[in-house]
Write an enzyme that holds these catalytic residues in place. Structure first.
Site, PDB file in Angstrom:
ATOM      1  N   ARG A 130      78.245 -78.963  -7.592  1.00 47.44           N
ATOM      2  CA  ARG A 130      78.114 -77.926  -6.559  1.00 47.44           C
ATOM      3  C   ARG A 130      76.642 -77.707  -6.195  1.00 47.44           C
ATOM      4  NH1 ARG A 130      81.480 -73.624  -9.652  1.00 47.44           N
ATOM      5  NH2 ARG A 130      80.803 -72.126  -8.088  1.00 47.44           N
ATOM      6  N   ARG A 159      86.972 -69.247 -13.051  1.00 50.79           N
ATOM      7  CA  ARG A 159      87.429 -70.161 -12.012  1.00 50.79           C
ATOM      8  C   ARG A 159      87.497 -71.583 -12.552  1.00 50.79           C
ATOM      9  NH1 ARG A 159      83.696 -68.814  -6.880  1.00 50.79           N
ATOM     10  NH2 ARG A 159      83.662 -71.082  -6.912  1.00 50.79           N
ATOM     11  N   LYS A 180      76.278 -64.095  -3.818  1.00 51.83           N
ATOM     12  CA  LYS A 180      76.706 -63.849  -2.436  1.00 51.83           C
ATOM     13  C   LYS A 180      77.945 -62.963  -2.394  1.00 51.83           C
ATOM     14  CE  LYS A 180      77.331 -68.238  -1.348  1.00 51.83           C
ATOM     15  NZ  LYS A 180      76.847 -68.942  -2.550  1.00 51.83           N
ATOM     16  N   ARG A 223      80.779 -66.134 -15.609  1.00 51.81           N
ATOM     17  CA  ARG A 223      81.441 -65.386 -14.537  1.00 51.81           C
ATOM     18  C   ARG A 223      82.932 -65.198 -14.814  1.00 51.81           C
ATOM     19  NH1 ARG A 223      80.152 -67.093  -8.486  1.00 51.81           N
ATOM     20  NH2 ARG A 223      81.144 -69.073  -8.940  1.00 51.81           N
ATOM     21  N   ARG A 273      78.613 -74.164   5.459  1.00 49.71           N
ATOM     22  CA  ARG A 273      77.999 -74.906   4.356  1.00 49.71           C
ATOM     23  C   ARG A 273      77.491 -76.268   4.788  1.00 49.71           C
ATOM     24  NH1 ARG A 273      80.990 -72.012   0.046  1.00 49.71           N
ATOM     25  NH2 ARG A 273      80.416 -72.746  -2.010  1.00 49.71           N
TER      26      ARG A 273
HETATM   27  P1  AMP Z   1      82.836 -70.588  -3.406  1.00 49.22           P
HETATM   28  O1  AMP Z   1      83.864 -69.605  -3.813  1.00 49.22           O
HETATM   29  O2  AMP Z   1      82.071 -70.157  -2.175  1.00 49.22           O
HETATM   30  O3  AMP Z   1      81.903 -70.960  -4.539  1.00 49.22           O
HETATM   31  O4  AMP Z   1      83.597 -71.928  -2.992  1.00 49.22           O
HETATM   32  C1  AMP Z   1      84.368 -72.643  -3.932  1.00 49.22           C
HETATM   33  C2  AMP Z   1      84.700 -74.028  -3.411  1.00 49.22           C
HETATM   34  O5  AMP Z   1      85.479 -73.923  -2.224  1.00 49.22           O
HETATM   35  C3  AMP Z   1      83.497 -74.888  -3.022  1.00 49.22           C
HETATM   36  O6  AMP Z   1      82.916 -75.545  -4.144  1.00 49.22           O
HETATM   37  C4  AMP Z   1      84.148 -75.856  -2.047  1.00 49.22           C
HETATM   38  O7  AMP Z   1      84.918 -76.837  -2.731  1.00 49.22           O
HETATM   39  C5  AMP Z   1      85.119 -74.954  -1.314  1.00 49.22           C
HETATM   40  N1  AMP Z   1      84.481 -74.321  -0.126  1.00 49.22           N
HETATM   41  C6  AMP Z   1      84.219 -72.993   0.061  1.00 49.22           C
HETATM   42  N2  AMP Z   1      83.627 -72.773   1.243  1.00 49.22           N
HETATM   43  C7  AMP Z   1      83.482 -73.998   1.824  1.00 49.22           C
HETATM   44  C8  AMP Z   1      82.931 -74.450   3.045  1.00 49.22           C
HETATM   45  N3  AMP Z   1      82.380 -73.603   3.935  1.00 49.22           N
HETATM   46  N4  AMP Z   1      82.987 -75.779   3.314  1.00 49.22           N
HETATM   47  C9  AMP Z   1      83.541 -76.654   2.453  1.00 49.22           C
HETATM   48  N5  AMP Z   1      84.063 -76.296   1.270  1.00 49.22           N
HETATM   49  C10 AMP Z   1      84.044 -74.982   0.955  1.00 49.22           C
END
Ligand code: AMP
Length: 213
Positions: A170, A159, A12, A126, A87
């Site tokens: 996740r 990360r 994404k 990654r 989400r």
């Molecule tokens: P990402 O970078 O999109 O993989 O997000 C990393 C982490 O941030 C996720 O595993 C969640 O802990 C948190 N996070 C990101 N976006 C959301 C969201 N829309 N709602 C809740 N937690 C989020």
């Protein structure tokens, strides 16, 4: 407003950055916003940190407040590419209400699909830039200089939530809480699907096609 959906590691962020350049709309990633809040040591950042490292969702109120503030900024007035938000169905409903108050709406939601085995190896390899959030991969998308971001020259890192245990959580969280959001947009006729298992350029072409109809 465009929503980009799909499981962790589907690409994404990579695609949203390419779309940003193509459409001239900002990429808005709640993951990036939360990571930058953590780096700044802000209250939201410290509240979110534990959830993020465990691979769990940060509470809706926090994320909705964060996105509301971001979408009020001048660069998002013509729209934005939402990456990693909404989400949960509650987040999707909050987004709809927030946008309706400003006479705006979600125009399309594109779901990138991929086999689960593929995302685990993508995530484990990654490399992410802590400064500009560019994403690379040790095998499939190497930076020009090892360990250094092509875009801004800063250091690349893994990360803290890109480890096997957090990835499992996740993926489970995605299935339980985020897959229902796919149905939410499908029932509104806004959902398009693109095979995210192809090369970066092929996925991008598919995305551009999906946005036309
Ligand atoms: P990402 O970078 O999109 O993989 O997000 C990393 C982490 O941030 C996720 O595993 C969640 O802990 C948190 N996070 C990101 N976006 C959301 C969201 N829309 N709602 C809740 N937690 C989020």
């Amino acid at each position: 407003m465009l929503v980009l959906m799909g499981p962790p590691g589907v690409g994404k962020g990579t695609q949203a950055a390419m779309l940003e350049a193509e459409l001239g709309l900002p990429q808005v990633s709640t993951g990036d916003l939360l990571r930058s809040a953590r780096r700044d040591g802000s209250e939201i950042g410290s509240l979110a940190g534990e959830y993020m490292d465990a691979g769990r969702l940060v509470p809706d109120e926090l994320v909705v407040a964060l996105i509301k503030r971001r979408l009020e900024r001048s660069d998002a007035q013509q729209g934005a590419i939402l990456d990693g938000f909404p989400r949960t169905v509650d987040q999707a409903e909050a987004l709809q209400t927030m946008l309706a108050e400003q006479n705006r709406q979600v125009d399309k939601a594109v779901l990138l699909t991929v086999k689960e085995e593929a995302v685990v190896s993508r995530i484990l390899g990654r490399l992410t830039c802590g400064s500009c959030s560019s994403v690379f991969h040790v095998k499939t998308n190497r930076p020009r200089i090892d360990g250094i971001c092509d875009s801004c020259g800063d250091k690349l890192e893994s990360r803290t939530d890109d480890n096997a245990e957090a990835i499992r959580t996740r993926l489970a969280t995605y299935r339980a809480s985020t897959e229902p959001v796919v149905g939410f947009y499908r029932s509104q006729g806004l959902l398009r699907e693109v095979d995210g298992g192809q090369t970066v350029d092929e996925v991008f072409q598919g995305l551009q096609g999906a946005l036309k109809h």
